[in-house]
Design a protein around this motif. Structure first.
Motif, PDB file in Angstrom:
ATOM      1  N   MET A   1       0.843  -1.203   0.000  1.00  0.00           N
ATOM      2  CA  MET A   1       0.000   0.000   0.000  1.00  0.00           C
ATOM      3  C   MET A   1       0.881   1.258   0.000  1.00  0.00           C
ATOM      4  O   MET A   1       1.909   1.297   0.667  1.00  0.00           O
ATOM      5  N   ALA A   2       0.461   2.285  -0.765  1.00  0.00           N
ATOM      6  CA  ALA A   2       1.241   3.535  -0.822  1.00  0.00           C
ATOM      7  C   ALA A   2       1.198   4.240   0.538  1.00  0.00           C
ATOM      8  O   ALA A   2       0.234   4.097   1.293  1.00  0.00           O
ATOM      9  N   ASP A   3       2.248   5.017   0.806  1.00  0.00           N
ATOM     10  CA  ASP A   3       2.310   5.743   2.094  1.00  0.00           C
ATOM     11  C   ASP A   3       1.194   6.784   2.192  1.00  0.00           C
ATOM     12  O   ASP A   3       0.673   7.050   3.273  1.00  0.00           O
ATOM     13  N   TYR A   4       0.881   7.431   1.058  1.00  0.00           N
ATOM     14  CA  TYR A   4      -0.107   8.525   1.057  1.00  0.00           C
ATOM     15  C   TYR A   4      -1.072   8.346  -0.115  1.00  0.00           C
ATOM     16  O   TYR A   4      -0.743   7.695  -1.113  1.00  0.00           O
ATOM     17  N   ASP A   5      -2.253   8.961   0.006  1.00  0.00           N
ATOM     18  CA  ASP A   5      -3.195   8.969  -1.124  1.00  0.00           C
ATOM     19  C   ASP A   5      -2.802  10.047  -2.117  1.00  0.00           C
ATOM     20  O   ASP A   5      -2.963   9.865  -3.321  1.00  0.00           O
ATOM     21  N   LEU A   6      -2.324  11.202  -1.583  1.00  0.00           N
ATOM     22  CA  LEU A   6      -2.011  12.326  -2.461  1.00  0.00           C
ATOM     23  C   LEU A   6      -0.744  13.015  -1.975  1.00  0.00           C
ATOM     24  O   LEU A   6      -0.671  13.429  -0.809  1.00  0.00           O
ATOM     25  N   ALA A   7       0.231  13.124  -2.863  1.00  0.00           N
ATOM     26  CA  ALA A   7       1.427  13.933  -2.560  1.00  0.00           C
ATOM     27  C   ALA A   7       1.325  15.207  -3.380  1.00  0.00           C
ATOM     28  O   ALA A   7       0.928  15.160  -4.553  1.00  0.00           O
ATOM     29  N   ILE A   8       1.644  16.329  -2.754  1.00  0.00           N
ATOM     30  CA  ILE A   8       1.549  17.629  -3.438  1.00  0.00           C
ATOM     31  C   ILE A   8       2.940  18.250  -3.452  1.00  0.00           C
ATOM     32  O   ILE A   8       3.593  18.329  -2.402  1.00  0.00           O
ATOM     33  N   ILE A   9       3.377  18.687  -4.615  1.00  0.00           N
ATOM     34  CA  ILE A   9       4.651  19.420  -4.688  1.00  0.00           C
ATOM     35  C   ILE A   9       4.300  20.889  -4.851  1.00  0.00           C
ATOM     36  O   ILE A   9       3.621  21.274  -5.816  1.00  0.00           O
ATOM     37  N   GLY A  10       4.753  21.734  -3.901  1.00  0.00           N
ATOM     38  CA  GLY A  10       4.495  23.175  -3.974  1.00  0.00           C
ATOM     39  C   GLY A  10       3.585  23.646  -2.862  1.00  0.00           C
ATOM     40  O   GLY A  10       2.454  23.183  -2.725  1.00  0.00           O
ATOM     41  N   GLY A  11       4.102  24.583  -2.062  1.00  0.00           N
ATOM     42  CA  GLY A  11       3.329  25.118  -0.928  1.00  0.00           C
ATOM     43  C   GLY A  11       2.940  26.557  -1.150  1.00  0.00           C
ATOM     44  O   GLY A  11       3.028  27.400  -0.254  1.00  0.00           O
ATOM     45  N   GLY A  12       2.485  26.882  -2.376  1.00  0.00           N
ATOM     46  CA  GLY A  12       1.836  28.171  -2.627  1.00  0.00           C
ATOM     47  C   GLY A  12       0.345  28.001  -2.388  1.00  0.00           C
ATOM     48  O   GLY A  12      -0.107  26.972  -1.865  1.00  0.00           O
ATOM     49  N   LEU A  13      -0.419  29.020  -2.774  1.00  0.00           N
ATOM     50  CA  LEU A  13      -1.856  28.974  -2.490  1.00  0.00           C
ATOM     51  C   LEU A  13      -2.522  27.754  -3.136  1.00  0.00           C
ATOM     52  O   LEU A  13      -3.376  27.111  -2.532  1.00  0.00           O
ATOM     53  N   ASN A  14      -2.113  27.416  -4.360  1.00  0.00           N
ATOM     54  CA  ASN A  14      -2.731  26.257  -5.011  1.00  0.00           C
ATOM     55  C   ASN A  14      -2.423  24.963  -4.261  1.00  0.00           C
ATOM     56  O   ASN A  14      -3.319  24.152  -4.018  1.00  0.00           O
ATOM     57  N   GLY A  15      -1.171  24.779  -3.882  1.00  0.00           N
ATOM     58  CA  GLY A  15      -0.791  23.539  -3.199  1.00  0.00           C
ATOM     59  C   GLY A  15      -1.490  23.383  -1.852  1.00  0.00           C
ATOM     60  O   GLY A  15      -2.063  22.334  -1.557  1.00  0.00           O
ATOM     61  N   VAL A  16      -1.472  24.439  -1.036  1.00  0.00           N
ATOM     62  CA  VAL A  16      -2.073  24.302   0.303  1.00  0.00           C
ATOM     63  C   VAL A  16      -3.597  24.171   0.213  1.00  0.00           C
ATOM     64  O   VAL A  16      -4.221  23.500   1.036  1.00  0.00           O
ATOM     65  N   SER A  17      -4.202  24.800  -0.811  1.00  0.00           N
ATOM     66  CA  SER A  17      -5.661  24.685  -0.954  1.00  0.00           C
ATOM     67  C   SER A  17      -6.030  23.251  -1.314  1.00  0.00           C
ATOM     68  O   SER A  17      -7.029  22.709  -0.821  1.00  0.00           O
ATOM     69  N   LEU A  18      -5.209  22.623  -2.169  1.00  0.00           N
ATOM     70  CA  LEU A  18      -5.440  21.202  -2.478  1.00  0.00           C
ATOM     71  C   LEU A  18      -5.284  20.363  -1.205  1.00  0.00           C
ATOM     72  O   LEU A  18      -6.090  19.472  -0.937  1.00  0.00           O
ATOM     73  N   ALA A  19      -4.243  20.667  -0.435  1.00  0.00           N
ATOM     74  CA  ALA A  19      -3.972  19.881   0.774  1.00  0.00           C
ATOM     75  C   ALA A  19      -5.128  19.988   1.767  1.00  0.00           C
ATOM     76  O   ALA A  19      -5.565  18.999   2.353  1.00  0.00           O
ATOM     77  N   ARG A  20      -5.634  21.211   1.931  1.00  0.00           N
ATOM     78  CA  ARG A  20      -6.728  21.408   2.893  1.00  0.00           C
ATOM     79  C   ARG A  20      -7.956  20.624   2.455  1.00  0.00           C
ATOM     80  O   ARG A  20      -8.558  19.889   3.241  1.00  0.00           O
TER      81      ARG A  20
END
Ligand SMILES: Cc1cc2nc3c(=O)[nH]c(=O)nc-3n(C[C@H](O)[C@H](O)[C@H](O)COP(=O)(O)OP(=O)(O)OC[C@H]3O[C@@H](n4cnc5c(N)ncnc54)[C@H](O)[C@@H]3O)c2cc1C
Length: 486
Positions: A1-20
């Protein structure tokens, strides 16, 4: 099984909004940011939450209506960061005729339920305080409601909410390679240590780096992209009224000037094509001159390039085939190829909604709960926007040593989380050393412990804007203090 469902590269507004969005819908999320959260384009936006009159002028009514609906949501979920203001457009005899402005604002009012914000109005500015700072010939102006926002705090608090919903947020973590099979395998240099993680889906939200990351890290084909640089200038305060001016420039563009951090005025924006490394972006002298000229057409006090105390610039990619700044979301998945989401551009106003759409693209791949971010306050934002002044009064009652402007800044930054910053302090001395006029050791410790601040710039330019008034010696003292806390 993968460690995460979703990995996001980039912590600008787009990245953090996806993460939230994704973390709150039950996905196991990790986000990697090579520098600081919001350290690139997301702290160089025009800082407006608005339907955008220039979009209205292009008759894109559906887009304006959507943005105005988002404005209501932001006021509800982030009343500390998003503040309503009256925007004032002086009528200029050489520009759009007054009847056109009046009609446009009538449509603007009609495109939304204003949610308690006052409607547009016509002002005689020869007898109104907003006219005081302007040149004499401006007799009539039009006033309407929109909002301003602290963009870099919006990024950080969105990341904080993502973390509080279970997302792992790693700053100082650069993704250097991603291999794609039916899962993604990412190699990351995380504060000097190489680590590998696996994820079922990947989001490339690297802003100006998007094409570079697609080519060299993901090694995936991408459509042709162009890059745009957007810049603003900060000058000592040009007016003392609490409103945003919108000036029609002689090339048809709209330029804004807004109060910024008590003693300053922020003037923007100018955009042009950009080539080069997004990490090295500086505002050209010609752009500074352009904004100074545009502002000087209206303000009594001439604005000269020598008045500029700071310039702010960011780079964003756009699809070579696209016009405007709607933002782009590309989704790619195939048999034995784990999903890849690419998201860039777009304005601050619709960033939450676009993240919601993007995460929804993953629903065929995972069970997840329905969209939720429109109804949940960001950390510290659980009060009604029209009670901001009451929150300030309550803060001054509880921490009697706070001045009114200080309490305004702190409530604007932390909202109802302020007790976590100031604790039970009865005097300022209990908050540790003071850097510059008002930054305390307690606030710095909080930012390091809870909001991923690591370096003085993270505190002085993104978690706050106190860099504008911080003497050099205090900056050095802050750097030593932070090095000892680490
Ligand atoms: C032409 C134009 C006009 C705009 N006008 C407006 C406007 O009027 N109003 C408005 O609100 N907004 C506007 N914007 C939008 C705004 O500036 C941004 O789109 C928004 O802030 C989103 O940025 P982002 O997250 O995509 O990128 P960024 O904030 O740049 O974030 C990308 C992050 O990725 C990180 N990164 C890169 N490579 C790696 C790697 N290998 N590993 C880890 N991290 C990495 C970077 O360090 C960076 O922090 C405009 C944009 C454009 C293009």
């Amino acid at each position: 099984m993968a460690d995460y469902d979703l990995a996001i590269i980039g912590g600008g507004l787009n990245g953090v909004s996806l993460a939230r969005d994704a973390a709150g819908r039950g996905l196991r999320v990790i986000l990697f940011e090579q520098g600081d959260l919001g350290g690139a384009a997301s702290s160089a936006t025009p800082r407006l939450i608005h339907g955008d009159l220039s979009v209205l002028e292009r008759r894109r009514f559906r887009r304006v209506r959507r943005a105005l609906a988002e404005r209501r949501i932001w006021l509800r979920i982030a009343p500390h960061l998003v503040r309503p203001m009256r925007f004032v457009i002086p009528a200029h005899s050489d520009e759009r005729p007054p009847w056109l402005l009046r009609a446009g604002l009538y449509v603007y009012d009609g495109l939304t339920n204003r949610g308690g914000l006052p409607p547009s109005a016509t002002l005689d500015i020869t007898h109104h305080p907003v006219g005081n700072a302007l040149k004499r010939p401006f007799g009539t102006a039009f006033e309407y409601s929109d909002c301003v926002v602290d963009d870099s705090r919006l990024v950080v608090l969105t990341a904080l909410d993502a973390a509080e919903h279970g997302a792992a947020i790693r700053t100082g973590a650069r993704c250097v390679r991603a291999d794609r099979t039916d899962t993604w395998r990412l190699a990351v240099v995380d504060r000097g240590h190489r680590r590998t993680i696996t994820a079922r889906a990947l989001a490339n939200a690297t802003g100006g780096w998007t094409p570079m990351v697609a080519e060299t890290v993901l090694r995936q084909p991408q459509p042709a992209m162009a890059a745009t640089q957007m810049s603003q200038i900060i000058v000592p305060s040009l007016f003392d009224s609490e409103n945003v001016y919108v000036f029609q420039n002689n090339d048809g563009r709209l330029i804004f000037a807004r109060p910024f951090e008590r003693d300053f005025t922020l003037i923007g924006t100018v955009t042009h094509a950009f080539t080069g490394d997004p990490a090295i972006v500086a505002m050209p002298g010609a752009d500074v001159g352009y904004l100074c000229e545009a502002a000087s057409r209206y303000f009594r006090e001439r604005v000269a390039p020598t008045d500029v105390v700071r310039t702010v610039s960011g780079v964003n990619p756009t699809l070579a085939s696209a016009r405007g700044r709607d933002g782009t979301m590309l989704f790619h998945a195939r048999r034995r190829k784990a999903p890849l989401l690419t998201m860039f551009g777009g304005d601050v106003t619709t960033s939450r909604l676009r993240a919601e759409w993007a995460v929804t693209k993953l629903t065929p791949f995972y069970p997840m709960s329905p969209p939720w971010t429109a109804g949940a306050a960001l950390p510290g934002g659980d009060f009604a926007w029209d009670r901001f002044d009451t929150e300030v009064d309550l803060a001054r009652d509880r921490w009697r040593f706070l001045s009114e402007p200080e309490a305004q800044r702190l409530v604007g930054a932390y909202g109802t989380r302020l007790p976590a910053v100031l604790g039970e302090a009865k005097t300022r001395d209990e908050l540790g050393p003071v850097f510059g006029p008002e930054l305390t050791g307690a606030e710095v410790r909080y930012l390091m412990a809870r909001e991923w601040a690591r370096f003085p710039e993270d505190v002085l330019w993104r978690r706050s804007k106190l860099g504008l008034t911080m003497p050099a010696a205090d900056r050095d003292a802050l750097a030593s203090f932070m090095a000892n806390v680490m």
